[in-house]
Design a protein around this motif. Structure first.
Motif, PDB file in Angstrom:
ATOM      1  N   SER A  68      -5.489 -80.836-121.290  1.00 15.97           N
ATOM      2  CA  SER A  68      -4.791 -79.955-121.991  1.00 15.97           C
ATOM      3  C   SER A  68      -4.561 -78.822-121.376  1.00 15.97           C
ATOM      4  O   SER A  68      -5.183 -78.275-121.089  1.00 15.97           O
ATOM      5  CB  SER A  68      -5.289 -79.664-123.138  1.00 15.97           C
ATOM      6  OG  SER A  68      -6.003 -79.193-122.716  1.00 15.97           O
ATOM      7  N   ALA A  69      -5.977 -78.850-120.874  1.00 14.77           N
ATOM      8  CA  ALA A  69      -5.706 -78.239-120.299  1.00 14.77           C
ATOM      9  C   ALA A  69      -5.676 -78.287-119.656  1.00 14.77           C
ATOM     10  O   ALA A  69      -6.094 -78.651-119.281  1.00 14.77           O
ATOM     11  CB  ALA A  69      -6.321 -77.526-120.057  1.00 14.77           C
ATOM     12  N   PRO A  70      -7.185 -77.057-120.831  1.00 13.42           N
ATOM     13  CA  PRO A  70      -7.150 -77.570-120.706  1.00 13.42           C
ATOM     14  C   PRO A  70      -6.819 -78.239-120.336  1.00 13.42           C
ATOM     15  O   PRO A  70      -7.196 -77.854-120.226  1.00 13.42           O
ATOM     16  CB  PRO A  70      -7.800 -77.175-121.362  1.00 13.42           C
ATOM     17  CG  PRO A  70      -8.220 -76.717-121.421  1.00 13.42           C
ATOM     18  CD  PRO A  70      -7.753 -76.661-121.118  1.00 13.42           C
ATOM     19  N   ALA A  71      -7.383 -79.132-121.301  1.00 18.87           N
ATOM     20  CA  ALA A  71      -7.146 -79.868-121.751  1.00 18.87           C
ATOM     21  C   ALA A  71      -6.703 -79.495-122.422  1.00 18.87           C
ATOM     22  O   ALA A  71      -6.688 -79.151-122.466  1.00 18.87           O
ATOM     23  CB  ALA A  71      -7.842 -80.184-122.499  1.00 18.87           C
ATOM     24  N   ALA A  72      -6.307 -78.141-122.318  1.00 14.87           N
ATOM     25  CA  ALA A  72      -5.982 -77.550-122.991  1.00 14.87           C
ATOM     26  C   ALA A  72      -5.402 -77.274-122.021  1.00 14.87           C
ATOM     27  O   ALA A  72      -6.207 -76.505-121.536  1.00 14.87           O
ATOM     28  CB  ALA A  72      -7.056 -77.419-123.774  1.00 14.87           C
ATOM     29  N   GLU A  73      -4.589 -78.482-122.007  1.00 12.58           N
ATOM     30  CA  GLU A  73      -3.878 -77.408-121.432  1.00 12.58           C
ATOM     31  C   GLU A  73      -4.827 -76.353-121.029  1.00 12.58           C
ATOM     32  O   GLU A  73      -5.077 -75.432-121.710  1.00 12.58           O
ATOM     33  CB  GLU A  73      -2.827 -76.921-122.390  1.00 12.58           C
ATOM     34  CG  GLU A  73      -3.302 -76.209-123.498  1.00 12.58           C
ATOM     35  CD  GLU A  73      -3.363 -74.992-123.894  1.00 12.58           C
ATOM     36  OE1 GLU A  73      -3.785 -74.461-124.151  1.00 12.58           O
ATOM     37  OE2 GLU A  73      -3.156 -74.660-123.855  1.00 12.58           O
ATOM     38  N   ALA A  74      -5.365 -76.397-119.966  1.00 12.45           N
ATOM     39  CA  ALA A  74      -6.206 -75.337-119.499  1.00 12.45           C
ATOM     40  C   ALA A  74      -5.488 -74.595-118.425  1.00 12.45           C
ATOM     41  O   ALA A  74      -5.068 -75.141-117.453  1.00 12.45           O
ATOM     42  CB  ALA A  74      -7.494 -75.878-118.963  1.00 12.45           C
ATOM     43  N   PRO A  75      -5.374 -73.297-118.573  1.00  7.15           N
ATOM     44  CA  PRO A  75      -4.751 -72.548-117.503  1.00  7.15           C
ATOM     45  C   PRO A  75      -5.642 -72.497-116.284  1.00  7.15           C
ATOM     46  O   PRO A  75      -6.137 -73.482-115.835  1.00  7.15           O
ATOM     47  CB  PRO A  75      -4.513 -71.186-118.119  1.00  7.15           C
ATOM     48  CG  PRO A  75      -5.326 -71.132-119.322  1.00  7.15           C
ATOM     49  CD  PRO A  75      -5.662 -72.549-119.695  1.00  7.15           C
ATOM     50  N   ALA A  76      -5.953 -71.296-115.812  1.00  5.99           N
ATOM     51  CA  ALA A  76      -6.651 -71.203-114.554  1.00  5.99           C
ATOM     52  C   ALA A  76      -7.917 -72.027-114.542  1.00  5.99           C
ATOM     53  O   ALA A  76      -8.363 -72.473-113.521  1.00  5.99           O
ATOM     54  CB  ALA A  76      -6.973 -69.752-114.276  1.00  5.99           C
ATOM     55  N   ALA A  77      -8.535 -72.240-115.713  1.00  7.05           N
ATOM     56  CA  ALA A  77      -9.731 -73.071-115.775  1.00  7.05           C
ATOM     57  C   ALA A  77      -9.343 -74.525-115.883  1.00  7.05           C
ATOM     58  O   ALA A  77      -8.217 -74.864-116.146  1.00  7.05           O
ATOM     59  CB  ALA A  77     -10.583 -72.668-116.975  1.00  7.05           C
ATOM     60  N   TRP A 117      -5.659 -71.487-122.732  1.00  8.28           N
ATOM     61  CA  TRP A 117      -6.907 -72.246-122.792  1.00  8.28           C
ATOM     62  C   TRP A 117      -8.110 -71.310-122.994  1.00  8.28           C
ATOM     63  O   TRP A 117      -8.256 -70.297-122.326  1.00  8.28           O
ATOM     64  CB  TRP A 117      -7.098 -73.046-121.516  1.00  8.28           C
ATOM     65  CG  TRP A 117      -8.407 -73.755-121.460  1.00  8.28           C
ATOM     66  CD1 TRP A 117      -9.526 -73.377-120.784  1.00  8.28           C
ATOM     67  CD2 TRP A 117      -8.744 -74.957-122.145  1.00  8.28           C
ATOM     68  NE1 TRP A 117     -10.544 -74.275-120.989  1.00  8.28           N
ATOM     69  CE2 TRP A 117     -10.088 -75.258-121.822  1.00  8.28           C
ATOM     70  CE3 TRP A 117      -8.035 -75.808-122.992  1.00  8.28           C
ATOM     71  CZ2 TRP A 117     -10.736 -76.388-122.318  1.00  8.28           C
ATOM     72  CZ3 TRP A 117      -8.681 -76.929-123.485  1.00  8.28           C
ATOM     73  CH2 TRP A 117     -10.005 -77.209-123.150  1.00  8.28           C
ATOM     74  N   GLY A 118      -8.962 -71.666-123.959  1.00  8.58           N
ATOM     75  CA  GLY A 118     -10.176 -70.897-124.201  1.00  8.58           C
ATOM     76  C   GLY A 118      -9.950 -69.574-124.896  1.00  8.58           C
ATOM     77  O   GLY A 118     -10.893 -68.805-125.074  1.00  8.58           O
ATOM     78  N   ALA A 119      -8.701 -69.291-125.281  1.00  7.44           N
ATOM     79  CA  ALA A 119      -8.369 -68.049-125.987  1.00  7.44           C
ATOM     80  C   ALA A 119      -8.862 -66.820-125.236  1.00  7.44           C
ATOM     81  O   ALA A 119      -9.339 -65.853-125.827  1.00  7.44           O
ATOM     82  CB  ALA A 119      -8.934 -68.075-127.411  1.00  7.44           C
ATOM     83  N   GLY A 120      -8.757 -66.855-123.926  1.00  7.24           N
ATOM     84  CA  GLY A 120      -9.123 -65.705-123.096  1.00  7.24           C
ATOM     85  C   GLY A 120     -10.539 -65.728-122.567  1.00  7.24           C
ATOM     86  O   GLY A 120     -10.895 -64.920-121.704  1.00  7.24           O
ATOM     87  N   ALA A 121     -11.379 -66.642-123.059  1.00  5.64           N
ATOM     88  CA  ALA A 121     -12.793 -66.652-122.666  1.00  5.64           C
ATOM     89  C   ALA A 121     -12.979 -67.000-121.197  1.00  5.64           C
ATOM     90  O   ALA A 121     -13.989 -66.624-120.588  1.00  5.64           O
ATOM     91  CB  ALA A 121     -13.570 -67.647-123.522  1.00  5.64           C
TER      92      ALA A 121
END
Length: 444
Positions: free
Chosen positions: A28-37, A404-408
Motif C-alpha cells: 500500500s504502501a504502504p502498503a499503504a501505499e507507504a511513502p518513504a517507508a 502512509w502512517g499518517a506522518g508517524a
C-alpha cells in the motif's frame, strides 16, 4: 464462529508453519501505499527474479517493470489481461515481475543507466516522490483519451496532489487504511455499530473485554500508524509530520497521544502479546483466529488471512475515531493505490498509455479485483469483492488523504525508535511520559 482461546492456541503451531507464506499481496504502501517507508511495512515476499532470467526484451515490445512477484494473484491477473491486450491490439509487451525488493532497489539504477523501460508500477507515494523526476506528464494523454470519464475522481486527485499538481501516474488496485474488525465479536459484545468517536471507542473496547475477547491487536509492521493517526486526529497530518521530522517531542499532542494509549494499555485492551508480536502474528494468530476483535490495517488484510479466517468470517471496517477537540475526523485516512507511470524517455508513450488504460478499465480491472480480492479502480465496476463490502462505505466517506502512517514515519531515522517505544507503551512496560522521554533522548 466464536472461537475459544484454547482453540487458537492449539492451532498456533499449524498457523506458524504458514506465516512465511502469508506475505501481503497488497502494498500500500504502504502498503499503504507507504511513502518513504516500506508499504505495507515488513512485507514478506519471494526474492526478485534474477535479471539474467528475465526474458529478453524485443525492440518492438513495450517493456513493463512490475512490483508484483510472478506467483502473486495480481501478477497472474495482469499477465492474463496482457495476453488479451496483445491479441486485440498486436502490441507486444515484455512484462517483468520484479517483486517489491527488485523494483525498489533496481528501478532507479536501471533508469539512470538508460535501460529500455517504458512503464512501471508501484505505490502512489513512492512513484511520485522517489521516482518523480523520471515520470512523463500524462495530462495531455488523459485529456485526449477522455480517460477520466470512468476513473475514480478521488484517486486521480490524489495522484495530482502527490505529483505536485500535475498528473504523472494512473491509479489501480485502490486501498484504504482503517480499523478492520470481527463483526461477530462486536455482536457478541453487544456493540451495535462501530465507534466514530474516541469515547465510543473506549466503550466498545470495554464491552469486548467484558465479553471475553481481546479488543485490539497489532504488531511491529503497523503499530506506528496508531501513533500517527491519533496525533493527526489531534493536530492534523501536516503538523504531525513536522513534529516527527523536527523532533518536536515537547509538542503537547505527543504526550496527549501517549496518554490515550497508556489508558488503553492500563485497561487491558491490547493483546497480551503485543510487545512480542512480529508481523503477521497479530493478524494470523489473533484476529483471523477469532480471539482479537480489531486491527488497524489496510484493505489488503481480508485477502491475506482468508485461508486462516475461513469463509464464515464476517468483516467490518471503520475509520479511525475522531478525538475530542481534534482538527480531523473520520473523513481523514490513508487511502491510495498502486499506480502506473510512463518513463519520460519512453519512445512508446502512446502505446504505454493504451496498455495502462486497458489494465485499469473494464474486464481487466474487474479480473484484478476478483483475483486479488481488491478494490476496483474503474468506477463502472461497481461490484466489490464480498470480503470488502463493508469497506466501501468507509472509502466513499473519505475526503482528506493521509500519507502512509499518517506522518508517524516521516523521519526514517526515528521510525524504529517510535515503533520500539510505542510498542512498549501499548504493552504497558512504558508510561506516557516515559514514551516522550525516550523519543527526546533518541533525538539528542
Amino acid at each position: 464462529m466464536k472461537k475459544k482461546m484454547l482453540s487458537a492456541l492449539l492451532c498456533t503451531a499449524m498457523v506458524a508453519a504458514a506465516l512465511t507464506g502469508c506475505g501481503g499481496s497488497g502494498d500500500s504502501a504502504p502498503a499503504a501505499e507507504a511513502p518513504a517507508a516500506e508499504a505495507p511495512a515488513a512485507e514478506e515476499e519471494a526474492p526478485a527474479a534474477d535479471a539474467a532470467e528475465a526474458p529478453a526484451a524485443s525492440g518492438d515490445s513495450l517493456v513493463y517493470w512490475s512490483m508484483w512477484d510472478a506467483a502473486e494473484p495480481q501478477a497472474q491477473a495482469i499477465s492474463q489481461s496482457i495476453e488479451k491486450f496483445t491479441a486485440e491490439t498486436g502490441i507486444a509487451v515484455d512484462v517483468q515481475f520484479k517483486g517489491r525488493t527488485g523494483i525498489r532497489e533496481g528501478l532507479q539504477p536501471a533508469l539512470d543507466a538508460g535501460t529500455n523501460i517504458d512503464l512501471f508500477d508501484e505505490d502512489i507515494d513512492r512513484v511520485n516522490t522517489t521516482w518523480g523526476s523520471y515520470l512523463l506528464d500524462l495530462e495531455e494523454l488523459v485529456k485526449t483519451n477522455d480517460y477520466e470519464a470512468s476513473a475514480n475522481a478521488g484517486l486521480m486527485a490524489a495522484c495530482r496532489e502527490v505529483g505536485g499538481g500535475t498528473l504523472k501516474s494512473i491509479p489501480y488496485q485502490p486501498n484504504v487504511f482503517a480499523y478492520f474488525y470481527n463483526i461477530e465479536i462486536f455482536e457478541a459484545a453487544g456493540v451495535s455499530a462501530p465507534p466514530t468517536t474516541w469515547a465510543e471507542f473506549l466503550d466498545t473496547c470495554q464491552k469486548i473485554k467484558d465479553a471475553g475477547y481481546t479488543p485490539i491487536t497489532n504488531d511491529n509492521a503497523y503499530i506506528s500508524s496508531l501513533f500517527g493517526y491519533h496525533m493527526s486526529r489531534l493536530i492534523g497530518e501536516p503538523a504531525t509530520e513536522e513534529v516527527v521530522k523536527n523532533g518536536d517531542w515537547d509538542n503537547p499532542a505527543v504526550l496527549q497521544t501517549a496518554q490515550a494509549y497508556e489508558e488503553l494499555a492500563s485497561k487491558g485492551y491490547f493483546s497480551e502479546t503485543i510487545e512480542s508480536n512480529q508481523w503477521p502474528a497479530g493478524q494470523n494468530t489473533e484476529l483471523a483466529m477469532g480471539t482479537a476483535a480489531m486491527y488497524l490495517n489496510g484493505s489488503w488484510l481480508p485477502n491475506e488471512v482468508k485461508d486462516i479466517a475461513g469463509e464464515d468470517f464476517k468483516w467490518g471496517c471503520f475509520s479511525y475515531p475522531a478525538v475530542e477537540g481534534g482538527v480531523d475526523g473520520t473523513e481523514a485516512s490513508n487511502y491510495g493505490a498502486q499506480v502506473f507511470a510512463i518513463n519520460a524517455k519512453s519512445t512508446k508513450a502512446d502505446q504505454a498509455f493504451q496498455l495502462i488504460t486497458y489494465l485499469t478499465k473494464g474486464e481487466a480491472d474487474a479480473l484484478l479485483s476478483e483475483m486479488s480480492v481488491g478494490i476496483p479502480a474503474d468506477s463502472n465496476n461497481a461490484e466489490w469483492p464480498a470480503l470488502l463490502s463493508n469497506v466501501k462505505p468507509v472509502m466513499d466517506s473519505l475526503s482528506t488523504r493521509y500519507p502512509w502512517g499518517a506522518g508517524a514515519e516521516a523521519n526514517a531515522d526515528m521510525t524504529p525508535i517510535i515503533i520500539e517505544n510505542f510498542t512498549k507503551l501499548c504493552g504497558g512496560s512504558l508510561d506516557a511520559q516515559g514514551f516522550v522521554d525516550a523519543l527526546k533522548a533518541a533525538g539528542n
